[in-house]
Design an enzyme around this catalytic site. Sequence first.
Site, mmCIF file in Angstrom:
data_model
loop_
_atom_site.group_PDB
_atom_site.id
_atom_site.type_symbol
_atom_site.label_atom_id
_atom_site.label_comp_id
_atom_site.label_asym_id
_atom_site.label_seq_id
_atom_site.Cartn_x
_atom_site.Cartn_y
_atom_site.Cartn_z
ATOM 1 C CB SER A 144 38.571 36.666 36.176
ATOM 2 O OG SER A 144 37.818 37.335 35.189
ATOM 3 C CE1 TYR A 188 43.205 38.508 33.239
ATOM 4 C CE2 TYR A 188 40.850 38.259 32.802
ATOM 5 C CZ TYR A 188 41.879 38.650 33.637
ATOM 6 O OH TYR A 188 41.595 39.170 34.869
#
Length: 303
Positions: free
Chosen positions: A145, A159
Amino acid sequence: MAGITVRDKVAVVTGAGSGVGRALALTLAARGCHVVISDISEQDAQAVAAEVSRHGVRGLATMTDVSRYEDVERLADLSWATFGQVDLLFNNAGVFLASALAKTNPQDAAWLFSVNVGGVFNGIRAFAPRFVAQGLPAHICNTGSEHSLCVPNMLNGIYTATKHAVLALSDVLRRELPPHVGVSILCPGVVATNLWDADRNRHDQFGGRGEGNVTAKLFHDLGMDAADVAERAIAGVERGDFYIVTHPHDRQYVADRGKEVLAAFDTQAPWFDGADQYEPEKMAARLRLSRSKAVPPVSDQPE
């Protein structure tokens, strides 16, 4: 690192029932690659497999919970048994949950780590040794990400931590594998997917099914099209890139982090004579040398 052309190859994509995973599967198929579509939802996997087959390649659907190693091992067994060889693994399955760090439920944190980090680790364990033994050009692409690259968005602490871990796994892996097995990490920003609703498939041990996050949905709906991300990902794999990035604005985050880290070294740990003695490689070399001197050759050992 050399790239690998995907045409006429066999790829396994986890989390391929929707979002970026589905887009990866369809992009691979459009380029002439056979695809194993793995997802925690067998129904979604079957639907994508039907789409893949319309491109004139083989699509195989199977249900896999990447947080369970036995599932991923079974996925590898099935893929090799069906196709005879596998050339590419896209460790793509991932989940998302927004929460302030100090208020995050431990079950939520465990769920994120079990899928986002554990899933990648399980994929590496099940597929990397087979790629090495197979001896043919192969490639592993782990979906990280923008958070892997130092984008510290508030309410995304766990996350972000999981995606930092994916970068660490990938960076070490590329140094441990032989040259014929390439490694990439895909680092997209916000993508228009249903990641906001990832907890629809959460197991009871991690708190059970959730209701998603409407605010996150509205945010994700504004993101880059998953097909664009997939095109960039496949192009990066074929070039042999390690970092595959998609959102130009992340460049500034990376630059700011780099400046801050270098400034800390300038202030706190500037170079001094003899500092290289603490480099891990040189320390390891000294250890090897000391051990070789401490143990006489076999011929000199007393009987």
